[in-house]
Design a protein around this motif. Structure first.
Motif, PDB file in Angstrom:
ATOM      1  N   GLY A 224      64.706   7.477  34.175  1.00 36.68           N
ATOM      2  CA  GLY A 224      64.296   8.043  32.931  1.00 36.68           C
ATOM      3  C   GLY A 224      64.625   9.361  32.705  1.00 36.68           C
ATOM      4  O   GLY A 224      64.978  10.126  33.815  1.00 36.68           O
TER       5      GLY A 224
ATOM      6  N   ILE B 126      62.066   3.164  34.421  1.00 33.00           N
ATOM      7  CA  ILE B 126      61.561   4.550  33.799  1.00 33.00           C
ATOM      8  C   ILE B 126      61.337   5.470  34.692  1.00 33.00           C
ATOM      9  O   ILE B 126      62.014   6.830  34.634  1.00 33.00           O
ATOM     10  CB  ILE B 126      59.866   4.171  33.129  1.00 33.00           C
ATOM     11  CG1 ILE B 126      60.070   3.276  32.167  1.00 33.00           C
ATOM     12  CG2 ILE B 126      59.328   5.621  32.881  1.00 33.00           C
ATOM     13  CD1 ILE B 126      58.696   2.787  31.552  1.00 33.00           C
ATOM     14  N   ALA B 127      60.697   5.296  35.997  1.00 36.01           N
ATOM     15  CA  ALA B 127      60.630   6.226  37.099  1.00 36.01           C
ATOM     16  C   ALA B 127      61.894   6.967  37.687  1.00 36.01           C
ATOM     17  O   ALA B 127      61.612   8.036  38.370  1.00 36.01           O
ATOM     18  CB  ALA B 127      59.575   5.724  38.217  1.00 36.01           C
TER      19      ALA B 127
ATOM     20  N   ALA C  17      60.348   8.725  27.981  1.00 38.77           N
ATOM     21  CA  ALA C  17      60.866   9.112  29.168  1.00 38.77           C
ATOM     22  C   ALA C  17      61.871   8.145  29.563  1.00 38.77           C
ATOM     23  O   ALA C  17      63.023   8.523  30.541  1.00 38.77           O
ATOM     24  CB  ALA C  17      59.923   9.004  30.253  1.00 38.77           C
ATOM     25  N   ALA C  18      62.029   6.659  29.272  1.00 40.95           N
ATOM     26  CA  ALA C  18      62.864   5.727  29.535  1.00 40.95           C
ATOM     27  C   ALA C  18      64.176   5.867  29.392  1.00 40.95           C
ATOM     28  O   ALA C  18      64.449   6.682  28.160  1.00 40.95           O
ATOM     29  CB  ALA C  18      62.277   4.393  28.985  1.00 40.95           C
TER      30      ALA C  18
ATOM     31  N   ARG D  55      59.157  11.442  33.579  1.00 41.65           N
ATOM     32  CA  ARG D  55      59.255  10.070  33.638  1.00 41.65           C
ATOM     33  C   ARG D  55      58.227   9.461  34.812  1.00 41.65           C
ATOM     34  O   ARG D  55      57.717   8.258  34.682  1.00 41.65           O
ATOM     35  CB  ARG D  55      60.644   9.698  34.353  1.00 41.65           C
ATOM     36  CG  ARG D  55      61.016  10.517  35.588  1.00 41.65           C
ATOM     37  CD  ARG D  55      62.533  10.352  35.947  1.00 41.65           C
ATOM     38  NE  ARG D  55      62.783  10.894  36.967  1.00 41.65           N
ATOM     39  CZ  ARG D  55      64.236  11.205  37.478  1.00 41.65           C
ATOM     40  NH1 ARG D  55      65.157  10.933  36.753  1.00 41.65           N
ATOM     41  NH2 ARG D  55      64.376  11.856  38.650  1.00 41.65           N
ATOM     42  N   GLN D  56      57.737  10.328  35.588  1.00 38.04           N
ATOM     43  CA  GLN D  56      56.973   9.565  36.772  1.00 38.04           C
ATOM     44  C   GLN D  56      55.525   9.700  36.253  1.00 38.04           C
ATOM     45  O   GLN D  56      54.983   8.494  36.418  1.00 38.04           O
ATOM     46  CB  GLN D  56      56.855  10.814  37.986  1.00 38.04           C
ATOM     47  CG  GLN D  56      58.140  10.663  39.062  1.00 38.04           C
ATOM     48  CD  GLN D  56      58.195   9.732  39.590  1.00 38.04           C
ATOM     49  OE1 GLN D  56      57.325   8.831  39.601  1.00 38.04           O
ATOM     50  NE2 GLN D  56      59.558   9.462  40.245  1.00 38.04           N
TER      51      GLN D  56
ATOM     52  N   SER E 185      64.334   1.716  26.924  1.00 35.15           N
ATOM     53  CA  SER E 185      63.404   1.734  25.550  1.00 35.15           C
ATOM     54  C   SER E 185      63.764   0.394  24.828  1.00 35.15           C
ATOM     55  O   SER E 185      62.924  -0.006  24.242  1.00 35.15           O
ATOM     56  CB  SER E 185      64.127   3.114  24.829  1.00 35.15           C
ATOM     57  OG  SER E 185      63.244   4.183  25.603  1.00 35.15           O
TER      58      SER E 185
ATOM     59  N   ALA F 101      55.729   6.396  33.738  1.00 32.33           N
ATOM     60  CA  ALA F 101      55.772   5.260  34.726  1.00 32.33           C
ATOM     61  C   ALA F 101      54.397   4.837  35.297  1.00 32.33           C
ATOM     62  O   ALA F 101      54.208   3.651  35.143  1.00 32.33           O
ATOM     63  CB  ALA F 101      56.852   5.361  35.901  1.00 32.33           C
TER      64      ALA F 101
END
Length: 516
Positions: free
Chosen positions: A163, A159-160, A247-248, A167-168, A253, A171
């Motif tokens: 994404g 994710i981070a 965000a992923a 995203r941060q 996802s 996550a």
């Protein structure tokens, strides 16, 4: 069979280490990036093949029996053992995990999400697969916890690092929620193991709580249930999920919805129902109440996102729909009946197939339009996917009607059996209360149909707008990733006995305290 199950659990870890090494001469292909992506497809393909062979060699006449077992002492002082095995409950989840991971690796080979090194991406996906498969195969409480936690770090980085917007924060929210829930869960697992004298899940299930006092069971169910409820996710512990899904990347996802959410509900069935039945009996009405609250809440949130002018994100909408669908799973478990638990297990598999397909399709729509915002997609008259990309529009409509529980497709049976379980709950549970829960959940199915049909109308229908827009045709690799999920959705809907024939004997034995 023992070797195959060990390969299924450990193979992805070996593949993850190999992914970080330089490609051998002759296997580099056009570039190192292509070589490592091909490596990911190969490893996940081998693991999928191994699970299919495992399923073919499974003794279908005795699905309640633990098969392909390995039992090796690991930490003698605590009686912690490397104990692996599968029965009719865990086998379908094993196959689903291997299938979805392979399809994600295949999809990523052709369309890798933007981010850092492909080597790291492939290694993280393989570690994630290993942890998930281990969760469904281990039969020791400590090993279960380790496998349960093993998936958090790879999903955090997927994710981070790969994404989209936000995203941060998404996550961090994911990791904090799940880690805090896991700390509480560990305390409950240790309480059961220390009070009963063993961490062996088969022995604990056979004892059926007779070695634990009622107060210990209630405390253990509360502690373990909180950790499992966060991962499921159960309302109101769900708030990490929409942000994480939004965000992923697409494959993140798919794996999050199709595989990771199942780990929580599997823990309820495998651990809490047989090991602490008195504690589950105490909390069953509360679990059912939270479940139906999640069903209605998820549907209302989706309706709010689907309405014109709401600027609703399509990925976020499907994430909220997962809260509602997993509510049916929890309602079936809370009924503590074979009918309800079988419905919960069926709904688990159906949700993995259908929601995995939905996230693949929404990812394809986002790639083509550059956004998943419903208002932008719908415009004045609708995105007109039926006219612009009829195959993509048709598949999206198919996945939507499968998700709303259309009879003849996989989504129908799990929800129906969960409602039947609530209609006649286990002895000692308040039938009037569960009839109320059943009625609210049934109303939730109407809300589900409402928001999904609104989405189909706004995205798939409408006139082709005046401004020129070229929509790319569905690619062969997309069809390869989507077709198995669509086909299995139809197969499970038309032939539910394939899955119920596996789960029912195992559930009957589990609820009867290890007696067939």
């Amino acid at each position: 069979m023992q070797f195959l199950l060990a390969l299924v659990v450990v193979g992805p870890l070996i593949g993850a280490v190999a992914a970080l090494l330089p490609a051998p001469p002759g296997l580099k292909g056009r570039s190192p990036d292509q070589a490592v992506l091909r490596h990911g497809v190969t490893v996940t393909g081998v693991i999928l093949l191994a699970t299919l062979v495992l399923a073919a060699g499974f003794d279908h006449d005795h699905p309640s029996k633990m098969q392909a077992t390995t039992d090796i002492s690991w930490i003698p002082a605590l009686d912690v053992r490397i104990h692996l095995g599968i029965d009719g409950i865990s086998l379908p989840l094993l196959v689903l995990t291997a299938l979805l991971t392979f399809l994600c690796a295949l999809y990523s080979y052709f369309k890798l999400p933007e981010g850092p090194s492909p080597k790291a991406f492939v290694a993280l996906v393989l570690v994630l697969e290993s942890g998930t498969l281990a969760t469904f195969a281990v039969l020791d409480l400590i090993l279960f916890f380790l496998a349960f936690e093993m998936v958090l770090i790879p999903m955090y980085f997927l994710i981070a690092r790969w994404g989209g917007a936000g995203r941060q924060a998404a996550a961090w929210k994911f990791i904090l929620y799940t880690l805090l829930g896991s700390v509480v869960m560990l305390l409950g697992l240790l309480l059961i193991g220390l009070k009963s004298g063993t961490f062996d899940m088969v022995a604990l299930a056979t004892d059926n709580g007779r070695g634990l006092t009622s107060s210990v069971q209630v405390t253990a169910v509360l502690a373990i249930g909180i950790g499992l409820a966060v991962k499921t996710p159960m309302w109101p512990l769900h708030s990490w999920l929409p942000d994480a899904h939004t965000a992923a990347p697409t494959v993140g996802s798919v794996l999050l919805a199709g595989v990771l959410l199942k780990m929580g509900t599997y823990g309820f069935v495998r651990i809490l129902l047989p090991v602490a039945p008195d504690g589950m009996h105490t909390f069953a009405p509360y679990l059912a109440a939270f479940a139906v609250a999640g069903i209605v809440y998820g549907s209302l949130a989706c309706l709010a996102l689907a309405r014109p002018g709401a600027k609703g994100d399509l990925k976020r909408l499907i994430a909220y729909s997962s809260v509602g669908h997993m509510g049916f799973v929890l309602l079936g478990i809370a009924s503590m009946t074979p009918t309800g638990v079988n419905g919960a297990l069926f709904a688990n598999i159906a949700h993995g197939l259908i929601t995995g397909l939905l996230f693949f399709l929404v990812g394809a729509v986002k790639d083509r339009y550059g956004t998943a915002d419903l208002d932008t997609l719908a415009g004045a008259t609708g995105a007109a996917l039926y006219g612009r990309a009829p195959r993509l529009g048709g598949l999206l409509a198919f996945a939507a009607v499968a998700s709303l529980g259309l009879p003849g497709l996989a989504g129908f049976w799990g929800e129906m059996l969960a409602l039947f379980g609530a209609f006649d709950p286990a002895a000692g549970l308040s039938r009037p209360a569960f009839l109320t829960f059943m009625s609210i959940a049934a109303f939730g199915t109407l809300l589900t149909a409402a928001y999904l049909l609104i989405v189909v109308r706004r995205v798939c229908m409408g006139a082709n707008r005046d401004e020129p827009r070229v929509i790319a045709a569905v690619q062969s690799y997309e069809f390869a990733a989507w077709t198995p999920l669509a086909a299995l959705t139809v197969l499970a809907g038309l032939w539910p006995a394939v899955l119920l024939g596996l789960t029912d004997p195992a559930v009957q034995k589990l609820l009867a305290g290890g007696k067939s």
